[in-house]
Write an enzyme that holds these catalytic residues in place. Structure first.
Site, PDB file in Angstrom:
ATOM      1  N   GLU A  55       7.765  -3.420  -1.915  1.00  0.00           N
ATOM      2  CA  GLU A  55       7.478  -2.559  -3.063  1.00  0.00           C
ATOM      3  C   GLU A  55       7.786  -1.094  -2.762  1.00  0.00           C
ATOM      4  O   GLU A  55       8.345  -0.377  -3.584  1.00  0.00           O
ATOM      5  CB  GLU A  55       6.004  -2.667  -3.482  1.00  0.00           C
ATOM      6  CG  GLU A  55       5.550  -4.053  -3.866  1.00  0.00           C
ATOM      7  CD  GLU A  55       4.900  -4.801  -2.710  1.00  0.00           C
ATOM      8  OE1 GLU A  55       5.479  -4.847  -1.601  1.00  0.00           O
ATOM      9  OE2 GLU A  55       3.803  -5.341  -2.919  1.00  0.00           O
ATOM     10  N   CYS A  86       0.408  -0.456  -1.546  1.00  0.00           N
ATOM     11  CA  CYS A  86       1.482  -0.568  -2.534  1.00  0.00           C
ATOM     12  C   CYS A  86       0.953  -0.353  -3.949  1.00  0.00           C
ATOM     13  O   CYS A  86       1.610   0.305  -4.770  1.00  0.00           O
ATOM     14  CB  CYS A  86       2.164  -1.920  -2.411  1.00  0.00           C
ATOM     15  SG  CYS A  86       3.120  -2.086  -0.882  1.00  0.00           S
TER      16      CYS A  86
END
Length: 153
Positions: A55, A86
């Site tokens: 991510e 994330c």
């Protein structure tokens, strides 16, 4: 037939990450017009960087391409529930929607653990859609960790 959209590309990134010896997680960021603007797999081991989750790598590339630290209207497709780090980065980037595959009861930060978007301090709360290609995403992870356990005997 279930909704998958860009998850197939995220799964391909996850398979590539696994092939590099990384935990097989893949992510794709899609612009409001439907274009894929970034795709990445985990690179924590390759780059010796604990923040190089799929991510984050995809966010960095998408933000660089956009010339902005924010990506309003963009969607993220990721094969595993984002961790707390994330999830916080996705909130800071103002990602509109997160589509993820497998849940992560141990380290997840969306539906498990920290539940980053449930806190009053969350600056932005994206729409969350879980279970997209869940069986395939979870299967990649199970196979990867089984192979590692078998290799270490």
């Amino acid at each position: 037939m279930s909704f998958r959209s860009h998850m197939d590309r995220a799964l391909a990134e996850a398979r590539a990450a696994g092939g590099r010896g990384e935990v097989p997680v893949g992510a794709v960021i899609v612009a409001p017009d439907g274009r894929v603007v970034a795709a990445a797999g985990n690179r924590t081991r390759e780059w010796n960087d604990p923040t190089a989750h799929a991510e984050i790598v995809a966010l960095r590339a998408a933000c660089a391409a956009a010339g902005s630290e924010r990506l309003p209207g963009h969607d993220l497709y990721v094969t595993l529930e984002p961790c707390a780090m994330c999830a916080a980065a996705l909130a800071a980037a103002r990602i509109a929607r997160i589509y993820y595959g497998a849940p992560d009861p141990k380290s997840g930060g969306v539906a498990h653990g920290a539940r980053v978007f449930s806190h009053p301090q969350a600056h932005h709360v994206p729409e969350i859609y879980d279970g997209i290609a869940e069986a395939e995403a979870a299967g990649l992870l199970r196979a990867f960790f089984a192979d590692r356990r078998n290799a270490t005997g």
